[in-house]
Design an enzyme around this catalytic site. Structure first.
Site, PDB file in Angstrom:
ATOM      1  N   PHE A 176      43.465  29.265  29.889  1.00 53.58           N
ATOM      2  CA  PHE A 176      42.452  28.319  30.358  1.00 53.58           C
ATOM      3  C   PHE A 176      41.467  28.961  31.328  1.00 53.58           C
ATOM      4  CE2 PHE A 176      45.314  28.149  33.914  1.00 53.58           C
ATOM      5  CZ  PHE A 176      44.582  27.687  35.000  1.00 53.58           C
ATOM      6  N   LYS A 177      41.833  30.101  31.898  1.00 56.77           N
ATOM      7  CA  LYS A 177      40.936  30.777  32.837  1.00 56.77           C
ATOM      8  C   LYS A 177      39.631  31.211  32.172  1.00 56.77           C
ATOM      9  CE  LYS A 177      44.168  30.478  35.972  1.00 56.77           C
ATOM     10  NZ  LYS A 177      44.825  31.598  36.628  1.00 56.77           N
ATOM     11  N   ASP A 178      39.650  31.376  30.844  1.00 57.28           N
ATOM     12  CA  ASP A 178      38.431  31.794  30.140  1.00 57.28           C
ATOM     13  C   ASP A 178      37.310  30.769  30.264  1.00 57.28           C
ATOM     14  OD1 ASP A 178      39.252  34.296  29.110  1.00 57.28           O
ATOM     15  OD2 ASP A 178      40.369  33.320  27.509  1.00 57.28           O
ATOM     16  N   LEU A 189      35.733  31.709  33.454  1.00 57.59           N
ATOM     17  CA  LEU A 189      35.386  33.112  33.646  1.00 57.59           C
ATOM     18  C   LEU A 189      34.581  33.722  32.507  1.00 57.59           C
ATOM     19  CD1 LEU A 189      38.626  34.078  35.477  1.00 57.59           C
ATOM     20  CD2 LEU A 189      36.295  34.277  36.369  1.00 57.59           C
ATOM     21  N   THR A 244      44.452  35.120  35.385  1.00 56.96           N
ATOM     22  CA  THR A 244      43.117  35.265  35.961  1.00 56.96           C
ATOM     23  C   THR A 244      42.585  36.684  35.806  1.00 56.96           C
ATOM     24  OG1 THR A 244      43.541  33.521  37.581  1.00 56.96           O
ATOM     25  CG2 THR A 244      41.737  35.029  38.057  1.00 56.96           C
TER      26      THR A 244
END
Length: 737
Positions: A344-346, A349, A376
């Site tokens: 989900f960090k994509d 980011l 992350t």
């Protein structure tokens, strides 16, 4: 050349008679006079010599809304079709189109726009004006372009009821829907402000939205940020206490150690506005939501739309970007792992690096420092490595992670994502040390000052303490709800619960923000693993780290004891009492604990419920779900599934955030699936998992990264502040000097 500079009212009022009327009103009704004068001054200062230029598809209501706005501002109203084109051509627009055909019509329409000039007016463009670049460049020079964004279904219904039979570009081979879709990129190219009209709403309401949007566009002071630790009295006295979006993206952490939050909170959408996004794509939803949260003076709306298109376009393997999948019963999975690094960090980011590059001054180099508990790191490295080459020369990334506190595949992925401007450093400690170390580096003014003076380089943060990390996460929580409505699972307005594996409190805070913005979320369920400090806190109001040691689990991304984003939430429910927040977190830092007052605990428990999951239950859930559905959960999603099963009451749907792809945690997954012998090679583990033909399939990006990693190397250092600072300085010397 066609000029319009003055408004000719129907009834002439001379300057003398106007002065007399004003004097009588001022003497007889001073309060009323003051209100009228304030309104007049506000309207005229809003417009000045600029034009308000209304743009949108046929049927958007530009002419009607333009007249209402002009009446409210007491200024000239110009309809390009009626007042310019038909006057210039001495024939109707429809006749002209029939006479010269599509392509020649666009050229002649553009030439007419080039010969047009106006000042202090409300101008309603034709639906096809934006397709002529030179004409739009000319008219935009002296105006604010307002895009009336009306859902395609509403436009088609309006045009049908109006019996419109001739639109530029409409032919036997092109449907009306095709034409409307074809024109959208042209509208997005030119607008300064989007007014999202939602479902079919009254023209008077849209006109008020236009005026509000123009006021917002002209007043950056409406959207400032404050620190969670700043006092109200201090904010009023310090001129430099207010920051703008671009400031907080660059700075990351506030100088006083607090986190930045919007001073006036986040905007609230009406039910009609949300419903207008039900048919929209993920990218379209992101554009509308983020434009309302990022002032165009920081990032122009058209530039923001371009960035969003880059972030969520080809980099995601699923066209829906964040699809919602039915799991079983009333449970649905929000799949957040279709980005390039499988977590989900994509979502933040892939977007944040472009936001950052747009905000920073060209005269300075920046080193991004990030601490990660697993996902992350690779997401930051991948995101910043995708910048344009010119940006990569002035922006670099250093990623610190616990050397023995991430999965083998996560480590391989972080090593594989290293590029010419992006590096990883393993630290012989845990995530909490890495995160605390970065905070200490940022607040060490001697060190940061030295880097600026000696190397012309400033530091910035990419952890979820940075507001630009948190903001994009709101979008997928809102989008998940809208998808359930679109699929016919619920009508708009019916509540849902959400359950999120939680460590640093950022993802679940984003869901809470979506609720504040108008998404009908009932309960936010906080799911912890055996590092269950948040569960205890939500249940008791006591945040207690005394005697706790971080436990390494199968779900390392939530192996966290100090939840940074909790500070933002406590600041919110404490009515922005920065002094109280400072007191609580100073006590946590110095004494290892704090306790909420009773009224704050009651507020907390109205918003959140919490539970935790053991390692055994996590693996059992993965096995059970695969056995019954053929779907493999990752370890973090399994934690949320276990907690959701325990805490949901089954009276409404529950959306479980699937925060990572199971491929990243192959050893634990293979163990859960009861494979006796597990090869220690990460690539072999993925090949074994792929033989199961499970849903979802093996992640494409992760597999490619591991193939490229080979015997990749990375630096490892001791858990010592001076050593970390040395690594920072060395990287700056090597990259920027």
């Amino acid at each position: 050349m066609f000029h319009i500079f003055q408004y000719r009212p129907l009834r002439l009022i001379t300057q003398t008679s106007l002065s007399s009327m004003c004097l009588k009103l001022m003497l007889s009704r001073p309060v009323a006079f003051a209100q009228i004068w304030k309104s007049w001054f506000s309207s005229h200062s809003l417009l000045g010599n600029k034009n308000i230029i209304l743009m949108g598809p046929p049927g958007a209501g530009k002419t009607t809304i333009g007249r209402i706005v002009g009446q409210k501002l007491d200024c000239p109203v110009i309809d390009i079709d009626d007042d310019v084109l038909e006057t210039t051509w001495n024939m109707s627009v429809s006749e002209k189109l029939q006479d010269v055909g599509y392509e020649e019509f666009l050229e002649e329409e553009g030439r007419a726009l080039l010969n047009f000039s106006a000042s202090g007016s409300v101008i309603s463009l034709s639906g096809s004006n934006p397709m002529h670049a030179a004409g739009m460049q000319h008219v935009k020079k002296n105006g604010i372009v307002v895009y009336l964004d009306v859902p395609t279904t509403v436009i088609m219904s309006r045009l049908k009821s109006m019996a419109v039979d001739r639109i530029v570009g409409l032919s036997a081979g092109n449907s009306l829907k095709d034409i409307l879709q074809f024109r959208k990129p042209f509208y997005k190219r030119w607008y300064d402000i989007r007014v999202f009209c939602g479902e079919d709403v009254a023209a008077e309401v849209v006109a008020e939205k236009v005026l509000d949007a123009v006021k917002r566009y002209q007043d950056l002071e409406l959207e400032t940020f404050i620190s969670t630790r700043s006092s109200r009295s201090g904010r009023s006295m310090e001129k430099d206490s207010h920051k703008y979006f671009s400031d907080v993206v660059i700075q990351g952490l506030a100088p006083d150690g607090g986190l930045f939050v919007p001073e006036r909170r986040l905007p609230k959408f009406t039910a009609g506005e949300w419903q207008g996004l039900i048919e929209a794509t993920y990218i379209e939803r992101a554009e509308v939501i983020l434009e309302r949260c990022i002032h165009p003076a920081d990032i122009p709306a058209s530039k923001l739309a371009e960035i969003i298109g880059i972030a969520y376009g080809e980099n995601f393997s699923c066209s829906k970007v964040a699809p919602v999948r039915h799991l079983a019963g009333n449970q649905f999975l929000l799949e957040l792992f279709h980005g390039p690094t499988a977590s989900f960090k994509d979502f933040a980011l892939q977007l944040m690096p472009h936001l950052f590059a747009s905000c920073i001054p060209r005269s300075c180099n920046y080193l991004i420092l990030v601490a990660t508990s697993g996902d992350t790191g690779s997401a930051v490295l991948d995101g910043f490595s995708r910048l344009h080459d010119t940006d990569k020369q002035r922006i670099a990334v250093m990623n610190f992670f616990p050397e023995d506190g991430v999965s083998p595949i996560q480590k391989s992925q972080m090593i594989g994502c290293q590029k010419e401007n992006a590096w990883s450093v393993g630290v012989k400690s845990d995530f909490d040390f890495c995160q605390t170390a970065i905070k200490q580096i940022f607040t060490n003014s001697d060190f940061t000052g030295f880097l600026t003076v000696e190397y012309g380089t400033a530091l910035a943060a990419a952890n979820s303490i940075n507001w630009a990390r948190l903001l994009p996460q709101i979008v997928y929580h809102a989008s998940a709800y809208l998808d359930l409505v679109h699929q016919g699972i619920i009508p708009f307005g019916s509540p849902v619960d959400i359950c999120i594996p939680t460590g640093n409190f950022g993802n679940i805070l984003a869901a809470f923000y979506a609720k504040m913005m108008g998404i009908p979320i009932r309960k936010c369920i906080c799911a912890s693993n055996e590092n269950n400090v948040l569960t205890d806190f939500v249940r008791t109001g006591v945040y207690d780290l005394r005697g706790r040691k971080l436990i390494s689990t199968f779900s390392p991304a939530v192996d966290i004891l100090k939840s940074s984003n909790l500070e933002r939430y406590l600041h919110l429910i404490a009515n922005e009492d920065g002094q109280l927040v400072t007191q609580l977190f100073n006590q946590l830092e110095n004494q290892g604990h704090f306790q909420l007052q009773k009224e704050l605990l009651e507020k907390l428990q109205q918003d959140f419920v919490a539970g935790w999951c053991s390692e055994e239950d996590c693996l059992a859930a993965i096995h059970s779900v695969y056995s019954t559905t053929g779907y493999i959960l990752d370890t973090h999603t399994a934690v949320a599934k276990v907690v959701a099963d325990r805490l949901q009451d089954r009276t409404c749907p529950i959306i479980i955030s699937s925060t990572a792809h199971y491929s990243k945690f192959a050893p634990a997954i293979l163990r859960a699936l009861r494979i006796a012998e597990i090869n220690q090679n990460p690539l072999s583990q993925l090949h074994l998992l792929s033989s199961y033909s499970a849903l979802p399939p093996i992640h494409w990006g992760l597999l490619e990264t591991l193939k490229k990693t080979g015997n990749g190397e990375h630096q490892v250092c001791a858990a010592d502040m001076s050593v970390l600072m040395h690594h920072v300085e060395t990287l700056i010397q090597n990259h920027f000097m």
